[in-house]
Design an enzyme around this catalytic site. Sequence first.
Site, mmCIF file in Angstrom:
data_model
loop_
_atom_site.group_PDB
_atom_site.id
_atom_site.type_symbol
_atom_site.label_atom_id
_atom_site.label_comp_id
_atom_site.label_asym_id
_atom_site.label_seq_id
_atom_site.Cartn_x
_atom_site.Cartn_y
_atom_site.Cartn_z
ATOM 1 N N ASP A 164 -0.120 28.297 56.889
ATOM 2 C CA ASP A 164 -0.152 29.726 56.819
ATOM 3 C C ASP A 164 1.249 30.446 55.994
ATOM 4 O OD1 ASP A 164 -1.677 31.787 59.144
ATOM 5 O OD2 ASP A 164 -0.157 32.785 57.320
ATOM 6 N N ASN A 172 -0.520 41.592 65.460
ATOM 7 C CA ASN A 172 -1.239 40.234 65.283
ATOM 8 C C ASN A 172 -1.341 39.879 66.738
ATOM 9 O OD1 ASN A 172 0.478 38.625 62.751
ATOM 10 N ND2 ASN A 172 -1.182 39.998 62.676
ATOM 11 N N LEU A 173 -0.705 40.184 67.702
ATOM 12 C CA LEU A 173 -0.921 39.718 69.170
ATOM 13 C C LEU A 173 -2.117 39.989 69.877
ATOM 14 C CD1 LEU A 173 3.039 40.057 70.083
ATOM 15 C CD2 LEU A 173 1.844 38.127 68.950
ATOM 16 N N GLN A 174 -2.824 40.874 69.340
ATOM 17 C CA GLN A 174 -3.914 41.354 70.037
ATOM 18 C C GLN A 174 -5.220 40.366 70.203
ATOM 19 O OE1 GLN A 174 -6.788 42.149 67.862
ATOM 20 N NE2 GLN A 174 -8.204 43.512 68.991
ATOM 21 N N LYS A 188 3.980 31.979 60.905
ATOM 22 C CA LYS A 188 3.008 31.785 61.612
ATOM 23 C C LYS A 188 2.916 30.166 61.803
ATOM 24 C CE LYS A 188 0.102 35.921 61.197
ATOM 25 N NZ LYS A 188 -1.223 36.271 60.574
ATOM 26 N N ASP A 232 -8.748 34.483 56.259
ATOM 27 C CA ASP A 232 -9.479 35.871 56.414
ATOM 28 C C ASP A 232 -9.840 36.582 55.069
ATOM 29 O OD1 ASP A 232 -7.129 36.584 55.609
ATOM 30 O OD2 ASP A 232 -6.504 38.242 57.205
ATOM 31 N N ASN A 233 -9.727 35.802 53.970
ATOM 32 C CA ASN A 233 -10.045 36.582 52.501
ATOM 33 C C ASN A 233 -10.848 35.631 51.690
ATOM 34 O OD1 ASN A 233 -8.058 35.172 50.445
ATOM 35 N ND2 ASN A 233 -6.873 35.325 52.446
ATOM 36 N N CYS A 290 -10.643 41.193 57.730
ATOM 37 C CA CYS A 290 -10.668 41.437 59.286
ATOM 38 C C CYS A 290 -9.335 42.224 59.431
ATOM 39 C CB CYS A 290 -10.820 40.502 59.944
ATOM 40 S SG CYS A 290 -9.342 39.479 60.362
ATOM 41 N N CYS A 441 -5.759 53.798 50.880
ATOM 42 C CA CYS A 441 -6.373 53.130 51.733
ATOM 43 C C CYS A 441 -5.559 52.082 52.541
ATOM 44 C CB CYS A 441 -7.580 52.343 51.168
ATOM 45 S SG CYS A 441 -7.124 51.049 49.906
#
Lengths: 485, 151
Positions: A164, A172-174, A188, A232-233, A290, A441
């Site tokens: 990573d 991020n912790l959520q 990370k 995530d991409n 995401c 955005c």
Amino acid sequence: MKVYISATLKSFFGRNSETETEGKTIRTILKSLTDKYPEAVKGLYDDNEKLRGFIRIYVNDEDKTDESFLDEAIDENSKVLLLPLIAGGAPDDSIISDERRKDVSLDDNEIDRFNKHLLLRDIGVKGQKRIKASKVVIIGAGALGSPVIQYLAAAGVGTLKIVDHDTVALGNLQSQVIHSFRDVKRPKAASAKDTVRNINKGIEVISENLKIDADNVMSVIEGFDLVIDCTDNYKARYLINDACILSGIPLIFAAIYQYEGMVSIFGLNSGPCLRCLFPEPPAPGLVPTCAEGGTISPLAGIIGSIQANEALKLIIGIGEHLDGRLLTVDTLGLNSGILKVSKNKECPLCGRSPSIFEPADFDYEEFCGLKQDENEIPVEGLTPEELAHKIESGEPITIVDVREPHERAIQRFPDAMIIPIGQLARRQNELNPEHDTIFICKQGLRSILAINTLREAGYKGPMYNLKGGMDAMKDIIFSNEGGWL
Amino acid sequence: MTGMTYCKKAEINTKLTEKIKDHAAKTYPYECCGILLGRQNEDGTVTVTDIRKSANMIKGTDGGICFEIDPLEIYRLEKETEGSTSGIIGFYHSHPDKMAVLSKDDRESMLPGLLYVLVSVYPSGCRDISAWSKTGGTIKQTDLSAPLLQR
């Protein structure tokens, strides 16, 4: 008593097809045969002196192989046949070879630790040894990577490589439960490695603080048994997919968005790949990643756990796998389903006549058909500093926020007009063409799409894109806290 | 049929290979099985001259993961080919949704000196075909190719 011996058993009995024996029962016939052909004993009987499973004895076309017929008297005129039972079964599906499995052993501590695996008939010591012998790469130590890395470590995967390039952020912790509050701002990969160490010190963990690109992706996965895509991409996903197919390493893919997720396996036993399923990724501005789109906290836990479970099934060699199939899970409506994924014969990567022979850093915008051609006027951008300067100078400007309501709820941009991309063309008269208009955005991609949309709709005023979006603006906003938010 | 030890090379023409693949595809998702007829050549190679489809004796869902050929069918075929130049030289079977590699069961029930042909079959059709043989306790993959003139 004459006995017919199948020619297929000639390696035990020589080439004679009919042999005279002394016996009057199957037991004595067999004894007579092995006396005559001592070499046949090893072929006919196993180490426990039981008749081997592939030997069949027929008397007058009736199968009399079972031990209960051994001492039954056989009529002198009977037709006695010694035949093979040609049989077989499906191969083991494990991606870890028997040789690799036999090279590892479990100590007392491990037998205690993995007791719950050893209790399962289909895993047992053999399965646990396969897990220990396996080498898995996890790319992405974020939301999906969190459960994948932790479960594979807990399950005893012998070698884990965690890749990573990002650092842990508070937000991020959520969902990224492998990291804790004190890891914020740490890489990370390093943070994930520490968590693995706390679970099991016996695991070899390699952490690489690295962004996957065309030059490094092949060497990152080289020598590993399995790759798990937790990115995530789309750019990383296509690079990883291409590298896995080209290296012949199976890939467990997953993606999550808001309340839904999907999982599939690519490149297993020459099965379909990501390019067979989605030949092209969606346009960059249209589908938020995401990071932009948001996800409910346990979603990555559910989907990542399925990835980890699929990984263990492949390693142990049990169950059905998701190769050629796409599992979809909707956690809001509690629906899940499996869609069939067919191999595309025209796939540029794994089809009949492939055109991709090495991973390439493709230009994502061009790949998606969104790149401006040369005749098109390039979109002018402002850095966060330039925008801050413009705002402070007090010149009349319009700021248009094109983000989704849930994104604005996280962080509002003060004094911005809110116009969703879909309504821009229709509402262009709300903008003042005399003023500079700045579009924002989350990451500066959808705002480009917004500007191009308005241009196509005929809007003539000066338009600027906030480079890097709100994400890049964060530090500046935070430095002016009181005044801005 | 002399006492052959190990098939170092097997020749099978494409027409017969296609026949095996077709049998595998039509039997999917169950395992198909059959008998290979042929001759042992003096140079240690074998030539498959014909195939005979067998019924899988394992019925029901287990027929998707294992097979058995009726031993009496082997007896009848041996009687039928008695005195002819070709006899039973091996067997073939399919692995639905699995690779064309020997399973543990396949290995355990292999008879020495015979040719075992495996074909992997998926919903989309057959994928790989491989051949194996055993000598003493050693199992080796056998080179399977079409004779030069019949490719």
